[in-house]
Structures are given as C-alpha cells and as structure tokens.
Design a protein around this motif. Structure first.
Motif, PDB file in Angstrom:
ATOM      1  N   GLY A 440     153.427  45.037 124.508  1.00 54.31           N
ATOM      2  CA  GLY A 440     152.094  45.552 124.212  1.00 54.31           C
ATOM      3  C   GLY A 440     151.983  47.021 124.554  1.00 54.31           C
ATOM      4  O   GLY A 440     152.934  47.788 124.391  1.00 54.31           O
ATOM      5  N   ARG A 441     150.795  47.403 125.032  1.00 51.88           N
ATOM      6  CA  ARG A 441     150.554  48.799 125.395  1.00 51.88           C
ATOM      7  C   ARG A 441     150.568  48.980 126.920  1.00 51.88           C
ATOM      8  O   ARG A 441     149.863  49.830 127.466  1.00 51.88           O
ATOM      9  CB  ARG A 441     149.209  49.248 124.823  1.00 51.88           C
ATOM     10  N   THR A 442     151.367  48.185 127.585  1.00 50.82           N
ATOM     11  CA  THR A 442     151.521  48.324 129.034  1.00 50.82           C
ATOM     12  C   THR A 442     152.097  49.705 129.338  1.00 50.82           C
ATOM     13  O   THR A 442     153.043  50.142 128.671  1.00 50.82           O
ATOM     14  CB  THR A 442     152.474  47.251 129.582  1.00 50.82           C
ATOM     15  N   ASP A 443     151.528  50.389 130.334  1.00 47.68           N
ATOM     16  CA  ASP A 443     152.056  51.718 130.665  1.00 47.68           C
ATOM     17  C   ASP A 443     152.856  51.734 131.958  1.00 47.68           C
ATOM     18  O   ASP A 443     153.583  52.689 132.232  1.00 47.68           O
ATOM     19  CB  ASP A 443     150.941  52.758 130.738  1.00 47.68           C
ATOM     20  N   GLY A 444     152.727  50.683 132.781  1.00 49.49           N
ATOM     21  CA  GLY A 444     153.515  50.604 134.009  1.00 49.49           C
ATOM     22  C   GLY A 444     153.031  51.496 135.130  1.00 49.49           C
ATOM     23  O   GLY A 444     153.666  51.573 136.185  1.00 49.49           O
ATOM     24  N   GLU A 445     151.912  52.184 134.933  1.00 50.64           N
ATOM     25  CA  GLU A 445     151.428  53.147 135.929  1.00 50.64           C
ATOM     26  C   GLU A 445     150.359  52.563 136.854  1.00 50.64           C
ATOM     27  O   GLU A 445     149.645  53.323 137.514  1.00 50.64           O
ATOM     28  CB  GLU A 445     150.870  54.382 135.224  1.00 50.64           C
TER      29      GLU A 445
END
Length: 929
Positions: A440-445
C-alpha cells in the motif's frame, strides 16, 4: 473608562470585603464574621463556627480572615476542623485515633494543606492506609502514613504530563506557589513523597486498565506485554482476524500482513544516576519496555559480536557508536506498528553504546513474544545493512529468540521513505516502499511521529533512576497508543478519502501513459511487464527500476579523444598546431578554465569588504594563477582559431573597463559568432565534451541534492541547540553552493550545445537535455529541499505517490524517432515501472484501509466481550461492596468500547459507496459529502 480598567478595578475589589460589612454572619446571628473561603463562590463572610461547619466535607479549601486592614491566609486546622476517616461523612468515631503527631499533609489541586486527621479506632476498622484510600486520597506509604494526595490532583497531573510533558517537580512547585506565593511562609516539603505517589498511581492505573484487578491470579499473574494498549488496526490473532485467516491463499493473505517499524531515539538518554538495585521497575516487561534482566544478559553475552561496516552510505547507526560520557543509557530502541504509529508491547529497550545490532535484534525478536506472524514487513532506516546477516546472528541467540528459517524467508525488509534518499541508488529501488508490491502507501516513518510526542520529556527522564524512567516512559507510550486508538476513526477515514481519490487518478495516469507507449513500442512494454512481475515475486531477479545504461563521463570522453589523437599521430593525420597542445587538449583545457571562472563567480561574493587579510590573500593568489593560465591558453588558441584575436580586441574596447577574470571571454567554438571561421573538427571535439559535461553536471546536481536532503534529515533528528544548528546550516549552505554550481554548469553546457547544434546540424538534443528551470532543481523529497509556502497545507506536499517527478531524475519527453535511442528506452522503462507502481500502491492502500477498518470494529467488539465476561468477576472477597466495584468498572469499559465502535461505524458509513464510486468523480464527491 476602558473595559480593562473595569476588569482591573473589579479584581482589586475582591481584595476587600466586597460589601459584606454589615457585621453579621451570613449563616447565623453572630456579630463577628471575619472569615471567607477563596474556593467557594460568592465571597460571603462567616464566623469561625459557620466556616468550620460548612467545610466539614470541603476540608481542602483555602480560607482567609480579615485582620481589619486586609485578608490573610488561614488554616482550617487552626479553627478546629478535623477530618474523620473510616465512617460515613458527618459521623463521628467513638474511638478516633489522631494522625501521626497530628501532622498530616494532603496535596490537592489548589495547594498543599496541613489538616487535622482522625482515623477510625473501632474494633475491626480497616488499616490506616486503606481508610485513606477509601476516602478518595492516595497515601504516600502503607506504614504510619503522614502524607496523601487526592485522586483529583494525581489525575490532573497524570493528564497534564501527557499533554504538556511537565515534570513532577514543576507541578509540585506550582502547588507550592498556589499555597503561598511570597516565599515567607514555611510549607512542609512533601516533594519526594509526591514523586513516589505519582509513580505508584500510574502503575495501579495501568494494571487496572489491563484488567489485572479482574483476574483471579492478580497482579502476580501478569504476563509479558499484557499491560500494553494494543493497536486495534494491526492484525491481532484471536481479537480481530476472521476464522481461518491463516489458510487464505497467498495472493489474498497479504491484507493480514503485519507492518513493523524499527528505530532508535538518542534524545531519550539517562545519566549515570542510581542503579537497578536502588530503583527497579514496578513491572517486569509488562508493558512496552522489555524485561531488563534477560535483556542485559543478552547484551553482555554478545558484547563482542562483530558488526560489519556499512556497504551503503556511511550510516552513523552502523559505523559509529554514541558517546557514553556521564551516561548509562545513550537512547532507546523501539519496534512499533508502521501504519498506525502505535508502540508494540515488549519491544522497547535501552541502548548502552548506540544502535548496535545485538540490541535492535533483541527488541525485534522480543516483539513476537506471542508468536511469529505468517507475513511481515519490517521498516528500518538501515534495513539494507541490518537484515543481511540477521538470520545468521539469530541462530547464535537464546532459544526463545529463535525464528524458523522458513518463516524468516517470508519477512520483507524495507527502508522508510523519508530516509531512503540518504542511501545509495541500488538501495533506493530495492528497499523502497514505493516499488515493492502489496504494501500500500505505507511510509515506514511511524516512529518519527511518535518520537516528536515523547521527546519533550527527555530532559526530566534523563535525571531519573532506571526503574522510574522506564515506568514513566511506559506510561507515556500507553497514553500515546490510547490517543491513537480514539482518533483512529477520523485518521482512517481521512486516509481512505485520499486513497480512493489518488487510486482513481494514478490509475488513469498510468493507463494513458501505458497506451501511448504500447502504440509505439508494444513488444518492449510487454517485456517490461514480465520483468517487473518477476522482480515483484523474487527481488533477486534483475531490478527493473534500476538504470542499465551507463552514461559517458567527461573522463571517458577525454580518454577516447586522447586515444584518437594517438592513432592520428601514428597515421600522420593528427590535427596539431602546437607542440604542447593538441586540438583536443585545447578544447578540454578551455572547458576547465570556464569551470574555474564559474567557481570564481560563485565564490567572489563571499570574499567581501569584511574579509580577513588571509582570505583576501588566498583569493588574490588564486586569481593570479588563473589569469596566467588563461593568458597562456589564449596564446595557443589563436593558432587554432585566428579569428579570436579580432574578437577579443573588439570585446576589450567595448567593455571600456578592466574585465574581471570570470568575465574574460574564452571564445570556444560554441561561443563564436555565426560568421566566424572555425574548424569543424574543433566543433566536433567540443560537442562530445559538452554532452559528457552536461551528463556529468546532472550527476553532480543529483548527488548534491541527495546530500542536501540527507543533511536536512540529520539536522532535524540530531541537531539541538544553537551551536549544532549553526554547524548544520553551514554544511547545508556549502552543499547549496554545490547545487548552484552544478545547475550553472549544466545550463552553460546546454547553451553551448544549443549554439553548436546550429552550425553542427544536430537535432533531437533538446529531448536529451531539456531546459533547466528553477523549479526543476528539487530532490527526491521536495519538502526537504524548499520550505513550504505559508498557505500550503502539509498534506499538499509532493511525495512519490503524488508527485510529478522533475525531469532531472529521469522523466523524458517523446518525439519522432526518439524511441530508437537505448538511453531513452531505459529511462522510459523506469518511468513506466514507477507509474505502474504508483497506481498499484494506491489500489493496495484502499484494500488495506478497508481491511483495517473492519479489524478496528472487530477489535472493539472483542474488547466489549472480554470486559462483559469480566463483569461477573467477584474477586477473592465475598464483600458485596467490592463486588459492585468490579461490576461497575467492567461495565464502564464495555460502555466505552461500545461507544467508540458505534462512533467509528457511523463515521465510516459512506466508505462503501466511496469505494464503489471511485471511478466516478461526481458520485464519489457526493459520497464524501
């Protein structure tokens, strides 16, 4: 009279008797009313007897007495008021027992009070500390208590510490000043006692909310991580996953993935104070911090385990260790959920010497105390290095930290989007959330957002003992998770609206791009499609997001020209008019001189009026050396291009003044007037060198922009105080000079290529070298390359999922015949893959958010059922009063989770229509409304 004069006058009026001067008590016929309560409304004057009578249940109000000239503070204890414990309010005890030395202090929200206190001395009376608890106060000790704090004061500080991050000392000092703000009166010091009460109160509340009071095993039966607040949107087996979810096919099971984010915070230090023996934690791994004893045993056992140097960028987390001077803890490492910013249970630990693998490995493995997930995505800013030998290291650890190899192979390791530009090019494609599938649009931040909330308490926790600090941080992490839970309705809805809109838009953009490419190069697109599908299934396959064309460098072109010169000399056809300079060397040297002129143009303003003598001397020496080189080069140039003699004379006369070094015209073939004679061989040499120079300038520009982004990241994370910020800004400014120089170099090269193309009859060069506008000079993260405009909203920032990439990072146009160029094909393949990835990531985001919303509702349902079953708990006592408390608290928890669920369900009602109409903008807009 102005309004503020009225307010001032009225405020002063309250210092007097405000008209209560009749000489008669407001409650009785007494003729000596001289007392009033500061906390009661109205300000009426009472006699001593009525004041005590009306405050038998308000013993912690502040009162004052009129001395004939003004009011002065008075103590209710001195007027004879005594608080009786162990009986109903208003009842007296036949055998009262005075508090220790009749010296009892209560801390309340309006100050610190000395009161007269009587315990119940009747047969069968509860212990003294229990009598205090039942009255609504919290005793400082269970043995001969002399101090207590009201639950109201403790709760107020508890919430205030979450919202304002104030320390216990700051709050206690505020209460001291509320009691007396003159510094004249002596106020009993109960700071240490209050400090302990706050810590114990937090601990008891944590256990209560975790349901430990409703469990027959009691506090002693608390399990690892059981007191943590779980993320309702993350997959929690047994709580929010459907039956048989683990048997779902691999193509569909990805929506049950667990997304974790690992990070370290070096602001949460602790000075070398106290010890574990003197200040242990109240719980052992019950919430977010790991159990200290096995954790430190692991660290000591593998202290000497070698850690390989970084093969990527020079990551400080890998190559450097933090200074430990005066510190026992240099920071904390954590594991949290990467999509919802919640901290994971039993996944936080202290770091002793920086971000070592042995520490971070343990925290990562400890987060799976309840079992390993079937599918896992891990985000870590140094994932490209950390994961390389992770399985090999794990096999050396204790048995309870082992991961089955088959399970480990299913884990995916990626780098957070914000940190990715600081990595080398290969890592930027291999470990990107933007390019791998089913994330998906996971950013990990997520950790960075969590740290911003916890960092304000770093100063106060750095002075605490080890146990106090961990308990305090556990408490704050729990509040953070609860706030994220209660705000999940709005946050997921907002993300869903964005995802639906972007999914439709990015899918349309890719469809248009794909159609246009298939018309002209259909077979190539089919090949790209196969390549990217292979890479998505196995990232060991060739990466379609990486360039496969190596651009020619200036050095390579110069070697090639030198080789041609050598061959020409052997054949007797060399174009040489000077023994020291061939034609190739003339043009190459001219380009070098032009580069030095550009540097002088950028550097000269820095050597201003206020420059030191040393700076001026160095600039002068540098300028003199350049002047001699230019003159020597001009003497040789005249042999190859005789027309420059006349051109230079005309330019000198036209200038009518001394020309600065950076303004001296070099008259390279590209700078000659159209009618000036010039050998075509010289034009050919410059053309080849200029195209290589333009490519090199773009490479330099990209490197400088990446470096600038990295410096901004480093400044935001680690620079604290004026000194460090100044140093960081100086480095960024020096990098900005490199950015400007590379941009100017490219513009100059392009202008020369444009000039040569007119006489050299070259076409199509504009596609390879577009015009560089100011707005094109932007890094991979625009928000760290230029400040946001004042009216620009945060959610309008351009990221990989939304952005229109600057052409300097690979976006090219099209034109007739241009698709035959291998370099352009390579760039188009990369852009096609990126466009496809953007469309798919947004589609996946819609699916993930839909599943997360379902999980949240199911999780709240599970909590309701769990607390409903606890409502029948009676404890180990047959006391009906105690049983009623168990039932009441469990029922309140059921009500809380039910209301949350109903609120979220109502809020998300339009989501189904929103998803169905995502291809129809008008219908979608109506659904959102």
């Amino acid at each position: 009279m102005y309004d503020r004069d009225i307010f001032l006058a009225e405020d002063i009026r309250r210092d007097g008797r405000m008209g209560y001067t009749s000489g008669i008590c407001a409650r009785c016929p007494s003729t000596s009313p001289h007392c009033r309560c500061r906390d009661c409304e109205g300000g009426e004057l009472l006699c001593d007897t009525c004041l005590v009578t009306t405050h038998r249940t308000l013993s912690l109000h502040m009162v004052e007495a009129w001395n004939g000239l003004s009011f002065e503070r008075l103590n209710l204890k001195s007027l004879g008021l005594r608080v009786q414990l162990g009986h109903n309010v208003g009842d007296t005890c036949p055998k009262p027992v005075s508090a220790h030395d009749d010296d009892f202090v209560v801390i309340h929200i309006n100050g610190i009070h000395e009161i007269g206190l009587d315990f119940c001395g009747c047969t069968g009376a509860a212990e003294k500390f229990i009598q205090i608890l039942r009255y609504g106060w919290f005793p400082a000790t269970t043995h001969r208590p002399r101090t207590a704090a009201t639950n109201t004061a403790l709760k107020q500080f508890h919430l205030l510490s979450f919202e304002s991050k104030c320390s216990v000392q700051e709050y206690y000092q505020t209460l001291t000043r509320l009691t007396s703000n003159t510094g004249v009166e002596t106020i009993r010091d109960r700071y240490r006692a209050f400090l302990n009460m706050v810590r114990e109160y937090r601990h008891i509340k944590m256990l209560k909310r975790a349901g430990r009071g409703h469990d027959s095993s009691g506090i002693a039966g608390t399990k690892t991580g059981e007191c943590a607040v779980l993320c309702p949107a993350c997959p929690q087996p047994g709580l929010n996953l459907p039956d048989g979810w683990e048997k779902t096919s691999a193509n569909k099971r990805w929506i049950y993935r667990l997304f974790l984010a690992i990070d370290a915070n070096f602001r949460l230090k602790r000075r070398a104070l106290s010890s574990e023996e003197a200040d242990p934690s109240l719980g052992k791994g019950w919430a977010y911090f790991v159990d200290q004893e096995p954790y430190m045993a692991h660290v000591e056992q593998f202290e000497d385990l070698p850690q390989a140097k970084s093969s990527c960028s020079s990551h400080s987390a890998v190559n450097k260790s933090r200074s430990t001077d005066g510190l026992s803890v240099t920071g904390v490492g954590s594991v949290g959920c990467a999509r919802h910013d919640c901290m994971r249970p039993h996944s936080i630990g202290d770091l002793q010497k920086g971000e070592r693998y042995i520490n971070m490995d343990y925290l990562f493995l400890s987060s799976f105390f309840h079992g390993y997930p079937i599918d896992l995505v891990v985000s870590y800013d140094i994932a490209c290095q950390w994961c390389l030998n992770l399985l090999e290291r794990i096999q050396k650890y204790a048995k309870d930290l082992q991961i089955p190899e088959d399970t480990f192979k299913k884990f995916m390791f990626l780098v957070p989007k914000f940190h990715l530009p600081a990595h080398i090019g290969r890592c930027q494609t291999r470990y990107s959330f933007n390019f791998v599938t089913k994330v998906g649009r996971t950013d990990g931040e997520a950790p960075e957002r969590g740290w911003s909330q916890i960092n304000p308490i770093a100063l106060s926790t750095s002075e605490m003992g080890p146990g106090s600090r961990r308990d305090t941080l556990d408490d704050h992490f729990g509040d953070w998770n609860w706030k994220k839970t209660t705000s999940m309705g709005l946050s997921l809805l907002k993300r869903m609206k964005t995802a639906v809109q972007e999914s439709a838009e990015q899918a349309f953009r890719f469809h248009q791009f794909d159609l246009g490419l298939r018309e002209k190069m259909g077979p190539a697109v089919k090949t790209w499609e196969k390549e990217i599908e292979l890479w998505e299934n196995d990232r060991n396959c060739p990466n379609p997001f990486e360039s496969r064309i190596k651009r020619p460098t200036q050095e390579a072109v110069r070697r090639e020209l030198a080789e041609e010169d050598r061959q020409a000399q052997e054949n007797g056809s060399a174009y040489t008019l000077h023994s020291a300079f061939s034609a190739r060397e003339l043009i190459a040297t001219g380009l070098e001189l032009e580069e030095q002129q550009r540097r002088l143009t950028l550097d000269s303003p820095a050597v201003g009026v206020k420059a030191t003598d040393d700076q001026k001397a160095k600039a002068l020496v540098r300028g003199n050396g350049l002047q001699r080189r230019i003159q020597q080069w001009i003497d040789i140039q005249q042999l190859y291009i005789p027309s420059t003699v006349t051109l230079r004379q005309d330019a000198t006369l036209a200038a009518n003044k001394i020309t600065e070094l950076w303004q001296v015209p070099l008259f390279l073939p590209s700078g000659l007037p159209v009618k000036s004679a010039c050998d075509e061989r010289l034009q050919d040499i410059e053309w080849r060198l200029r195209t290589a120079q333009a490519h090199a300038a773009l490479d330099e520009l990209r490197r400088a922009l990446r470096l600038r982004s990295y410096l901004y990241i480093d400044k935001d994370r680690f620079a604290r105080g004026q000194h460090q910020n100044t140093r960081s800004l100086n480095l960024i400014q020096r990098t900005q000079v490199k950015v400007n120089a590379a941009a100017e170099k490219y513009r100059c090269s392009r202008e020369a290529i444009s000039s040569l193309s007119r006489s050299y009859d070259e076409t199509g060069w504009e596609k390879e070298f577009p015009e560089l506008q100011k707005g094109d000079i932007q890094g991979l993260r625009v928000d760290h390359d230029k400040p946001l405009k004042k009216k620009q909203k945060k959610d309008e920032e351009e990221s990989e999922g939304h952005r229109k990439v600057s052409w300097i990072w690979g976006a090219l146009g099209d034109g007739e015949g241009v698709y035959d160029d291998e370099g352009l094909k390579d760039d188009l393949r990369i852009e096609w893959c990126k466009s496809r990835a953007r469309a798919k990531r947004w589609q996946e985001e819609v699916m993930l958010l839909e599943e997360e919303m379902r999980r949240v509702l199911m999780f709240l349902d599970s909590q309701c059922k769990m607390w409903s079953s606890r409502s029948h708990f009676t404890g180990n006592s047959s006391n009906c009063i105690q049983e009623e408390g168990y039932h009441a608290y469990a029922s309140r928890q059921v009500s809380t989770h039910t209301r949350l669920r109903e609120s979220f369900e109502e809020m998300w009602r339009p989501v189904d229509d929103l998803i169905k109409n995502q291809g129809n903008p008008e219908a979608s807009q109506k659904s959102q409304t």
